[in-house]
Design a protein around this motif. Sequence first.
Motif, mmCIF file in Angstrom:
data_model
loop_
_atom_site.group_PDB
_atom_site.id
_atom_site.type_symbol
_atom_site.label_atom_id
_atom_site.label_comp_id
_atom_site.label_asym_id
_atom_site.label_seq_id
_atom_site.Cartn_x
_atom_site.Cartn_y
_atom_site.Cartn_z
ATOM 1 N N ALA A 64 -14.990 39.505 -54.530
ATOM 2 C CA ALA A 64 -14.770 38.297 -53.731
ATOM 3 C C ALA A 64 -14.951 37.078 -54.614
ATOM 4 N N GLU A 65 -14.628 35.928 -54.048
ATOM 5 C CA GLU A 65 -14.953 34.655 -54.679
ATOM 6 C C GLU A 65 -15.782 33.850 -53.691
ATOM 7 N N LEU A 66 -16.990 33.492 -54.106
ATOM 8 C CA LEU A 66 -17.898 32.725 -53.268
ATOM 9 C C LEU A 66 -18.462 31.577 -54.092
ATOM 10 N N PHE A 67 -18.605 30.438 -53.459
ATOM 11 C CA PHE A 67 -19.130 29.253 -54.148
ATOM 12 C C PHE A 67 -18.268 28.868 -55.346
ATOM 13 N N GLY A 68 -17.004 29.303 -55.350
ATOM 14 C CA GLY A 68 -16.160 29.036 -56.500
ATOM 15 C C GLY A 68 -16.434 29.968 -57.660
ATOM 16 N N ARG A 69 -17.213 31.017 -57.419
ATOM 17 C CA ARG A 69 -17.565 31.980 -58.472
ATOM 18 C C ARG A 69 -17.012 33.349 -58.095
ATOM 19 N N GLY A 70 -16.660 34.138 -59.094
ATOM 20 C CA GLY A 70 -16.277 35.505 -58.839
ATOM 21 C C GLY A 70 -17.516 36.360 -58.615
ATOM 22 N N VAL A 71 -17.402 37.320 -57.725
ATOM 23 C CA VAL A 71 -18.464 38.300 -57.493
ATOM 24 C C VAL A 71 -17.899 39.668 -57.841
ATOM 25 N N TRP A 72 -18.513 40.337 -58.796
ATOM 26 C CA TRP A 72 -17.997 41.584 -59.357
ATOM 27 C C TRP A 72 -18.908 42.757 -59.045
ATOM 28 N N LEU A 73 -18.288 43.934 -58.942
ATOM 29 C CA LEU A 73 -19.035 45.181 -58.809
ATOM 30 C C LEU A 73 -18.726 46.065 -60.004
ATOM 31 N N VAL A 74 -19.771 46.485 -60.698
ATOM 32 C CA VAL A 74 -19.637 47.432 -61.804
ATOM 33 C C VAL A 74 -20.154 48.777 -61.319
ATOM 34 N N SER A 75 -19.296 49.794 -61.332
ATOM 35 C CA SER A 75 -19.688 51.107 -60.815
ATOM 36 C C SER A 75 -19.540 52.219 -61.838
ATOM 37 N N GLY A 76 -18.872 51.961 -62.952
ATOM 38 C CA GLY A 76 -18.736 52.966 -63.999
ATOM 39 C C GLY A 76 -19.971 53.025 -64.884
ATOM 40 N N TYR A 77 -20.316 54.209 -65.354
ATOM 41 C CA TYR A 77 -21.547 54.395 -66.123
ATOM 42 C C TYR A 77 -21.553 53.587 -67.421
ATOM 43 N N ASP A 78 -20.500 53.683 -68.201
ATOM 44 C CA ASP A 78 -20.473 52.989 -69.490
ATOM 45 C C ASP A 78 -20.541 51.478 -69.303
ATOM 46 N N ALA A 79 -19.780 50.961 -68.340
ATOM 47 C CA ALA A 79 -19.793 49.516 -68.082
ATOM 48 C C ALA A 79 -21.151 49.081 -67.540
ATOM 49 N N ALA A 80 -21.765 49.942 -66.723
ATOM 50 C CA ALA A 80 -23.087 49.623 -66.181
ATOM 51 C C ALA A 80 -24.120 49.510 -67.298
ATOM 52 N N ARG A 81 -24.111 50.470 -68.218
ATOM 53 C CA ARG A 81 -25.024 50.413 -69.364
ATOM 54 C C ARG A 81 -24.790 49.146 -70.170
ATOM 55 N N GLU A 82 -23.532 48.782 -70.326
ATOM 56 C CA GLU A 82 -23.176 47.605 -71.112
ATOM 57 C C GLU A 82 -23.759 46.332 -70.497
ATOM 58 N N VAL A 83 -23.633 46.203 -69.173
ATOM 59 C CA VAL A 83 -24.164 45.010 -68.501
ATOM 60 C C VAL A 83 -25.686 45.020 -68.502
ATOM 61 N N LEU A 84 -26.288 46.148 -68.157
ATOM 62 C CA LEU A 84 -27.745 46.221 -68.061
ATOM 63 C C LEU A 84 -28.420 46.007 -69.407
ATOM 64 N N ALA A 85 -27.757 46.404 -70.471
ATOM 65 C CA ALA A 85 -28.329 46.245 -71.813
ATOM 66 C C ALA A 85 -27.967 44.901 -72.433
ATOM 67 N N GLY A 86 -27.241 44.056 -71.692
ATOM 68 C CA GLY A 86 -26.791 42.782 -72.236
ATOM 69 C C GLY A 86 -27.930 41.856 -72.605
ATOM 70 N N ASP A 87 -27.663 40.949 -73.546
ATOM 71 C CA ASP A 87 -28.705 40.064 -74.047
ATOM 72 C C ASP A 87 -28.814 38.812 -73.187
ATOM 73 N N ALA A 88 -29.913 38.096 -73.376
ATOM 74 C CA ALA A 88 -30.202 36.904 -72.575
ATOM 75 C C ALA A 88 -29.250 35.758 -72.859
ATOM 76 N N GLY A 89 -28.539 35.823 -73.963
ATOM 77 C CA GLY A 89 -27.559 34.798 -74.254
ATOM 78 C C GLY A 89 -26.276 34.976 -73.470
ATOM 79 N N THR A 90 -26.089 36.193 -72.930
ATOM 80 C CA THR A 90 -24.870 36.506 -72.182
ATOM 81 C C THR A 90 -25.104 36.531 -70.678
ATOM 82 N N TRP A 91 -26.270 37.053 -70.263
ATOM 83 C CA TRP A 91 -26.547 37.250 -68.848
ATOM 84 C C TRP A 91 -27.840 36.565 -68.423
#
Length: 434
Positions: A64-91
């Motif tokens: 969806a788009e709320l507040f002018g922002r995209g709202v995303w769902l990550v459900s794949g394992y590799d992509a989930a690991r990528e987001v969860l392991a992301g650094d503070a400069g990115t997330w």
Amino acid sequence: MGMLSTLKSRVGVWLLNRTMRGGIDLRKLRFLPSSLSLPLKRDGLDPLPELMTTQAETPVKRLAELFGRGVWLVSGYDAAREVLAGDAGTWSNDLGQFVSTEGRGEEEQIGGLGMTDPPLHTTLRRYLTPEFTMRRLARLQPGIERIVESRLDALAAAGDGGKVVDMVAEFAFAVPFDVICDLLGLPVEDRARFLELGVARFDLSEGGAGAFGAQAHTREFLINAVKQQRANPGDGLIGALLTEHGDELDDVTLGGVADGVFLGGYETSASMLALGTYLIATNPEAGRMLRSDPASVDKVVEELLRHLCVVQLAFLRFAKRDVEVGGVTIKAGDAVGVSLMAANRDPALGAGLDEFDPTREPTRHLAFGWGMHRCVGAELARMELRTSLRMLAERFPDLSMAADLDDLEFRKLSAVYGVEALPVRLSSSDLASA
């Protein structure tokens, strides 16, 4: 989708966007739009087929788009690991930026490890990590065993004469509550009130309003507990942190730290024990393994954590810059939710993951998250589950369900999935005499 559901969803989106004017305040959200509820619903113990179809076809999906922002769902394992392991400069995990604090008391501030960014996150985790090392946790083992034994005695008394007993009320919620109260060092006389405050903490059926309201009550309770112990520290976690870091931590900060421990260690363990009991009662092999040897106990618990994954959605991440995840570009400012449940069923992690298999070799599941926001109390949770489920299986080897899965009432919309009641019989002789 029916006309009423469609109307409700549209009204929800309108209210959310209206909230954006003058600043976002998630406290005003009275219900969750249906477009955002997919990762918070299940079919019994399993994810909705729609969620797994989404994972197979669009593992990184814009919901969806709320507040002018995209709202995303990550459900794949590799992509989930990528987001969860992301650094503070990115997330960013700072949910406080979307919750108005104007005119609100100290107990209503947003904090805790899961919703805090470095450097504050780094500082808070530095205080907590030494308290959750294996060496320190080992000192809790005798106390956990005493708590479980006491609750098993009460369970046996409640089920005497072939009576059906509710595992949720008599065991699954009682054990983690006693453990977390002992861990925090809360006086016995304060625990009844504390128990009342925890029930609504993860319920999102009323949107953000109910959950934030419940959070304020538990935080206020724990801030007051810190104030009371500052002059005379107790023998639990609150007292230990006051003794070692009292000059560095004010009452509100330490109360927030204690609240984070409660948040991660009570409801989640209770739901795991309840749903885990169901799988043990309906899977004789799992019960036999729990009664055999420590290695088998570990294997069963890891598979339960992966398969049930009661924490359905990781704390929201907000992109601080444009970032590519799974080949998809997420814009700066967009919100990302990671479905831990879906990721733990992804074929990329292994074969046959829709089934509960207690003999499965442990996987690198995401039940505790990943990266710098991985649950700091993960090993305590494992210790509690191993002890509780092993002792339950040993005490009641013939434990069986007294209701079908379809007759159980599961939570409809909750960040932590669970069941309201779990009726069981403690032995096969109970069934004959009933």
